[in-house]
Design a protein around this motif. Sequence first.
Motif, PDB file in Angstrom:
ATOM      1  N   ASP A  49       0.925  -1.201  -0.146  1.00  0.00           N
ATOM      2  CA  ASP A  49      -0.014  -0.108   0.041  1.00  0.00           C
ATOM      3  C   ASP A  49       0.941   1.232   0.000  1.00  0.00           C
ATOM      4  OD1 ASP A  49      -2.304   1.343   0.090  1.00  0.00           O
ATOM      5  OD2 ASP A  49      -2.398   1.478   2.252  1.00  0.00           O
ATOM      6  N   PRO A  50       0.682   2.159  -0.974  1.00  0.00           N
ATOM      7  CA  PRO A  50       1.426   3.437  -0.976  1.00  0.00           C
ATOM      8  C   PRO A  50       1.811   4.093   0.649  1.00  0.00           C
ATOM      9  CG  PRO A  50       0.122   3.459  -2.731  1.00  0.00           C
ATOM     10  CD  PRO A  50      -0.298   2.384  -1.939  1.00  0.00           C
ATOM     11  N   GLU A  51       0.755   4.282   1.507  1.00  0.00           N
ATOM     12  CA  GLU A  51       0.705   4.693   2.623  1.00  0.00           C
ATOM     13  C   GLU A  51       1.627   4.014   3.613  1.00  0.00           C
ATOM     14  OE1 GLU A  51      -2.216   4.305   0.998  1.00  0.00           O
ATOM     15  OE2 GLU A  51      -2.538   6.252   0.768  1.00  0.00           O
ATOM     16  N   ALA A  52       2.014   2.674   3.479  1.00  0.00           N
ATOM     17  CA  ALA A  52       2.702   1.689   3.939  1.00  0.00           C
ATOM     18  C   ALA A  52       4.224   2.273   3.853  1.00  0.00           C
ATOM     19  CB  ALA A  52       2.503   0.255   3.830  1.00  0.00           C
ATOM     20  N   THR A  53       4.471   2.495   2.545  1.00  0.00           N
ATOM     21  CA  THR A  53       6.144   2.881   2.362  1.00  0.00           C
ATOM     22  C   THR A  53       6.332   4.309   2.750  1.00  0.00           C
ATOM     23  OG1 THR A  53       5.376   3.712   0.065  1.00  0.00           O
ATOM     24  CG2 THR A  53       6.248   1.556   0.374  1.00  0.00           C
ATOM     25  N   MET A  54       5.137   5.372   3.050  1.00  0.00           N
ATOM     26  CA  MET A  54       5.694   6.694   3.455  1.00  0.00           C
ATOM     27  C   MET A  54       6.343   6.828   4.945  1.00  0.00           C
ATOM     28  SD  MET A  54       5.008   8.345   0.754  1.00  0.00           S
ATOM     29  CE  MET A  54       4.930  10.041   1.484  1.00  0.00           C
ATOM     30  N   ILE A  55       6.084   5.781   5.742  1.00  0.00           N
ATOM     31  CA  ILE A  55       6.635   5.611   7.026  1.00  0.00           C
ATOM     32  C   ILE A  55       8.138   5.426   7.118  1.00  0.00           C
ATOM     33  CG2 ILE A  55       4.423   4.744   8.113  1.00  0.00           C
ATOM     34  CD1 ILE A  55       5.873   2.142   8.366  1.00  0.00           C
ATOM     35  N   TYR A  56       8.574   5.166   6.038  1.00  0.00           N
ATOM     36  CA  TYR A  56      10.141   4.929   5.920  1.00  0.00           C
ATOM     37  C   TYR A  56      10.783   6.218   5.362  1.00  0.00           C
ATOM     38  CZ  TYR A  56       9.079  -0.032   6.370  1.00  0.00           C
ATOM     39  OH  TYR A  56       8.588  -1.242   6.948  1.00  0.00           O
ATOM     40  N   LEU A  57      10.098   7.360   4.956  1.00  0.00           N
ATOM     41  CA  LEU A  57      10.650   8.532   4.777  1.00  0.00           C
ATOM     42  C   LEU A  57      11.426   9.209   5.960  1.00  0.00           C
ATOM     43  CD1 LEU A  57       8.258  10.333   2.096  1.00  0.00           C
ATOM     44  CD2 LEU A  57      10.523   9.401   1.719  1.00  0.00           C
ATOM     45  N   ALA A  58      12.543   9.575   5.468  1.00  0.00           N
ATOM     46  CA  ALA A  58      13.468  10.120   6.918  1.00  0.00           C
ATOM     47  C   ALA A  58      13.013  11.621   6.796  1.00  0.00           C
ATOM     48  CB  ALA A  58      14.907   9.742   6.462  1.00  0.00           C
ATOM     49  N   ASP A  59      13.207  12.134   8.057  1.00  0.00           N
ATOM     50  CA  ASP A  59      13.031  13.683   8.339  1.00  0.00           C
ATOM     51  C   ASP A  59      14.335  14.312   8.003  1.00  0.00           C
ATOM     52  OD1 ASP A  59      13.832  12.758  10.709  1.00  0.00           O
ATOM     53  OD2 ASP A  59      12.460  13.585  12.121  1.00  0.00           O
ATOM     54  N   ARG A  60      15.396  13.735   7.907  1.00  0.00           N
ATOM     55  CA  ARG A  60      16.576  14.362   7.953  1.00  0.00           C
ATOM     56  C   ARG A  60      17.349  13.637   6.560  1.00  0.00           C
ATOM     57  NH1 ARG A  60      20.622  11.161   9.512  1.00  0.00           N
ATOM     58  NH2 ARG A  60      22.092  12.923  10.050  1.00  0.00           N
ATOM     59  N   ILE A  61      18.439  14.113   6.337  1.00  0.00           N
ATOM     60  CA  ILE A  61      19.221  13.846   4.964  1.00  0.00           C
ATOM     61  C   ILE A  61      20.524  13.401   5.625  1.00  0.00           C
ATOM     62  CG2 ILE A  61      20.415  14.576   3.002  1.00  0.00           C
ATOM     63  CD1 ILE A  61      18.221  16.477   2.596  1.00  0.00           C
ATOM     64  N   ASP A  62      20.997  11.853   5.479  1.00  0.00           N
ATOM     65  CA  ASP A  62      22.204  11.417   5.714  1.00  0.00           C
ATOM     66  C   ASP A  62      23.521  12.557   5.052  1.00  0.00           C
ATOM     67  OD1 ASP A  62      24.489  10.097   5.989  1.00  0.00           O
ATOM     68  OD2 ASP A  62      23.413   8.051   5.619  1.00  0.00           O
TER      69      ASP A  62
END
Length: 202
Positions: A182-195
Amino acid sequence: MLRQFFRFARSHKVVLVDPTRGLQVKGPSGFIGTTVAVGRQRQLFRRWTTGTDAHPHEALLGVLALLHAASSSEVRHLRVDDLDPVNRTVRLGKRPHPMPLDPASWSVLQRCLAHRENQRTDNPHVIVTKITKSGRAAASTAYISHILDPCGVPPRTLRCTRLADLVNTLDPKLVAAAFGMDPEATMIYLADRIDPGRLPDA
Protein backbone atom coordinates in the motif's frame (compact mmCIF):
# COMPACT_ATOMS: atom_id res chain seq x y z
CA MET A 1 5.70 15.81 31.93
CA LEU A 2 3.12 18.57 31.42
CA ARG A 3 0.29 16.27 32.54
CA GLN A 4 2.20 15.34 35.67
CA PHE A 5 2.73 19.00 36.54
CA PHE A 6 -0.93 19.94 36.13
CA ARG A 7 -2.08 16.88 38.09
CA PHE A 8 0.20 18.01 40.93
CA ALA A 9 -0.99 21.63 40.63
CA ARG A 10 -4.66 20.64 40.70
CA SER A 11 -4.23 18.28 43.65
CA HIS A 12 -2.60 21.14 45.59
CA LYS A 13 -5.35 23.57 44.46
CA VAL A 14 -2.90 25.78 42.57
CA VAL A 15 -5.19 25.54 39.53
CA LEU A 16 -8.87 24.62 39.38
CA VAL A 17 -8.86 22.87 36.01
CA ASP A 18 -6.33 20.52 34.46
CA PRO A 19 -5.93 21.83 30.87
CA THR A 20 -4.17 18.64 29.78
CA ARG A 21 -7.13 16.42 30.68
CA GLY A 22 -8.64 14.84 27.59
CA LEU A 23 -5.66 15.64 25.39
CA GLN A 24 -4.25 12.73 23.42
CA VAL A 25 -0.60 12.53 22.54
CA LYS A 26 -0.05 11.56 18.94
CA GLY A 27 2.90 9.24 18.50
CA PRO A 28 5.53 9.70 15.82
CA SER A 29 4.24 8.88 12.36
CA GLY A 30 7.61 8.13 10.80
CA PHE A 31 9.69 4.99 10.92
CA ILE A 32 11.25 4.50 14.37
CA GLY A 33 12.49 0.94 13.97
CA THR A 34 16.06 -0.35 13.98
CA THR A 35 18.21 -0.44 10.87
CA VAL A 36 21.58 -2.02 10.15
CA ALA A 37 24.65 0.17 9.60
CA VAL A 38 26.34 -0.04 6.20
CA GLY A 39 29.49 -1.62 7.63
CA ARG A 40 27.49 -4.36 9.32
CA GLN A 41 25.53 -4.92 6.10
CA ARG A 42 28.80 -5.58 4.28
CA GLN A 43 29.89 -8.07 6.95
CA LEU A 44 26.59 -9.93 6.69
CA PHE A 45 26.71 -9.93 2.90
CA ARG A 46 30.17 -11.50 2.95
CA ARG A 47 29.06 -14.06 5.53
CA TRP A 48 26.18 -15.18 3.32
CA THR A 49 27.84 -15.02 -0.10
CA THR A 50 31.49 -15.94 0.37
CA GLY A 51 31.63 -17.35 3.89
CA THR A 52 31.26 -21.03 4.80
CA ASP A 53 29.79 -20.76 8.31
CA ALA A 54 26.20 -19.84 7.42
CA HIS A 55 23.55 -22.53 6.88
CA PRO A 56 22.00 -22.34 3.36
CA HIS A 57 18.63 -21.37 4.88
CA GLU A 58 20.24 -18.53 6.84
CA ALA A 59 22.09 -17.30 3.76
CA LEU A 60 18.94 -17.35 1.60
CA LEU A 61 16.71 -15.53 4.07
CA GLY A 62 19.48 -13.07 4.91
CA VAL A 63 20.34 -12.15 1.34
CA LEU A 64 16.73 -11.91 0.18
CA ALA A 65 15.85 -9.69 3.14
CA LEU A 66 18.98 -7.53 2.89
CA LEU A 67 19.03 -6.99 -0.88
CA HIS A 68 15.41 -7.52 -1.91
CA ALA A 69 13.46 -6.55 1.24
CA ALA A 70 11.86 -10.00 1.36
CA SER A 71 9.73 -10.74 4.41
CA SER A 72 10.04 -13.94 6.42
CA SER A 73 6.63 -14.99 5.12
CA GLU A 74 7.64 -14.49 1.48
CA VAL A 75 10.74 -16.64 1.91
CA ARG A 76 8.88 -19.23 3.98
CA HIS A 77 6.28 -19.77 1.26
CA LEU A 78 8.73 -19.59 -1.67
CA ARG A 79 8.25 -22.69 -3.84
CA VAL A 80 10.43 -24.30 -6.45
CA ASP A 81 7.87 -23.53 -9.17
CA ASP A 82 8.20 -19.81 -8.27
CA LEU A 83 11.71 -19.88 -9.73
CA ASP A 84 12.56 -19.14 -13.34
CA PRO A 85 16.09 -20.48 -14.04
CA VAL A 86 16.12 -19.11 -17.60
CA ASN A 87 15.51 -15.49 -16.59
CA ARG A 88 16.89 -15.92 -13.07
CA THR A 89 13.78 -14.47 -11.45
CA VAL A 90 11.61 -15.48 -8.50
CA ARG A 91 8.04 -14.74 -7.55
CA LEU A 92 7.82 -13.51 -3.97
CA GLY A 93 4.53 -13.27 -2.11
CA LYS A 94 2.04 -10.87 -3.63
CA ARG A 95 4.57 -8.86 -5.62
CA PRO A 96 3.04 -8.06 -9.01
CA HIS A 97 6.10 -8.99 -11.09
CA PRO A 98 8.84 -11.64 -10.94
CA MET A 99 11.89 -10.30 -9.16
CA PRO A 100 15.24 -10.55 -11.00
CA LEU A 101 18.09 -11.86 -8.86
CA ASP A 102 21.64 -10.57 -8.97
CA PRO A 103 24.43 -13.17 -9.37
CA ALA A 104 25.19 -13.26 -5.63
CA SER A 105 21.53 -13.86 -4.69
CA TRP A 106 21.15 -16.49 -7.42
CA SER A 107 24.24 -18.31 -6.17
CA VAL A 108 22.88 -18.35 -2.60
CA LEU A 109 19.56 -19.68 -3.92
CA GLN A 110 21.35 -22.48 -5.79
CA ARG A 111 23.17 -23.45 -2.60
CA CYS A 112 19.82 -23.67 -0.80
CA LEU A 113 18.35 -25.77 -3.61
CA ALA A 114 21.35 -28.14 -3.43
CA HIS A 115 20.71 -28.53 0.31
CA ARG A 116 17.05 -29.28 -0.47
CA GLU A 117 18.08 -31.84 -3.11
CA ASN A 118 20.22 -33.69 -0.56
CA GLN A 119 17.14 -34.16 1.61
CA ARG A 120 15.43 -36.21 -1.12
CA THR A 121 12.07 -34.56 -0.57
CA ASP A 122 8.93 -34.00 -2.60
CA ASN A 123 8.05 -30.91 -0.58
CA PRO A 124 7.47 -28.10 -3.11
CA HIS A 125 9.02 -25.37 -0.95
CA VAL A 126 12.57 -24.08 -1.28
CA ILE A 127 13.19 -24.14 2.48
CA VAL A 128 12.60 -27.67 3.73
CA THR A 129 13.35 -28.81 7.28
CA LYS A 130 13.72 -32.25 8.85
CA ILE A 131 10.11 -31.98 9.99
CA THR A 132 8.62 -30.85 6.66
CA LYS A 133 10.67 -32.97 4.25
CA SER A 134 8.21 -35.87 4.48
CA GLY A 135 5.18 -33.65 3.79
CA ARG A 136 4.22 -30.67 1.66
CA ALA A 137 3.80 -27.94 4.28
CA ALA A 138 5.98 -24.86 4.53
CA ALA A 139 8.54 -24.58 7.31
CA SER A 140 7.07 -23.38 10.59
CA THR A 141 6.95 -19.70 11.48
CA ALA A 142 9.03 -20.46 14.57
CA TYR A 143 11.77 -22.06 12.46
CA ILE A 144 11.93 -19.13 10.05
CA SER A 145 11.97 -16.59 12.88
CA HIS A 146 15.12 -18.18 14.35
CA ILE A 147 17.08 -18.82 11.14
CA LEU A 148 19.10 -15.61 11.51
CA ASP A 149 19.86 -16.09 15.21
CA PRO A 150 23.53 -17.01 14.49
CA CYS A 151 24.18 -13.57 12.98
CA GLY A 152 22.17 -11.68 15.59
CA VAL A 153 20.00 -9.64 13.20
CA PRO A 154 16.25 -10.35 12.84
CA PRO A 155 14.82 -10.66 9.30
CA ARG A 156 12.46 -7.75 9.95
CA THR A 157 15.38 -5.43 10.70
CA LEU A 158 17.07 -6.34 7.43
CA ARG A 159 13.83 -5.80 5.50
CA CYS A 160 13.22 -2.43 7.16
CA THR A 161 16.80 -1.38 6.41
CA ARG A 162 16.35 -2.10 2.72
CA LEU A 163 12.91 -0.49 2.49
CA ALA A 164 14.11 2.65 4.28
CA ASP A 165 17.03 2.91 1.86
CA LEU A 166 14.86 2.38 -1.23
CA VAL A 167 12.12 4.77 -0.15
CA ASN A 168 14.61 7.54 0.63
CA THR A 169 16.51 6.99 -2.62
CA LEU A 170 13.62 6.35 -5.03
CA ASP A 171 10.00 7.39 -5.29
CA PRO A 172 7.97 5.77 -2.46
CA LYS A 173 5.10 5.13 -4.88
CA LEU A 174 7.38 3.20 -7.22
CA VAL A 175 8.66 1.12 -4.29
CA ALA A 176 5.08 0.40 -3.23
CA ALA A 177 4.14 -0.68 -6.76
CA ALA A 178 7.19 -2.92 -7.11
CA PHE A 179 6.67 -4.64 -3.76
CA GLY A 180 2.88 -4.90 -3.91
CA MET A 181 2.53 -2.65 -0.87
CA ASP A 182 0.00 0.00 0.00
CA PRO A 183 1.53 3.43 -0.88
CA GLU A 184 0.85 4.68 2.65
CA ALA A 185 2.87 1.77 4.04
CA THR A 186 6.05 2.96 2.33
CA MET A 187 5.64 6.58 3.43
CA ILE A 188 6.53 5.77 7.05
CA TYR A 189 10.07 4.94 5.90
CA LEU A 190 10.69 8.49 4.69
CA ALA A 191 13.39 10.10 6.80
CA ASP A 192 12.96 13.57 8.29
CA ARG A 193 16.68 14.26 7.84
CA ILE A 194 19.27 13.81 5.10
CA ASP A 195 22.21 11.53 5.67
CA PRO A 196 25.32 13.77 5.34
CA GLY A 197 26.90 11.05 3.20
CA ARG A 198 24.26 11.64 0.53
CA LEU A 199 24.96 15.36 0.25
CA PRO A 200 27.30 16.59 -2.53
CA ASP A 201 30.64 17.98 -1.49
CA ALA A 202 30.62 21.72 -0.93
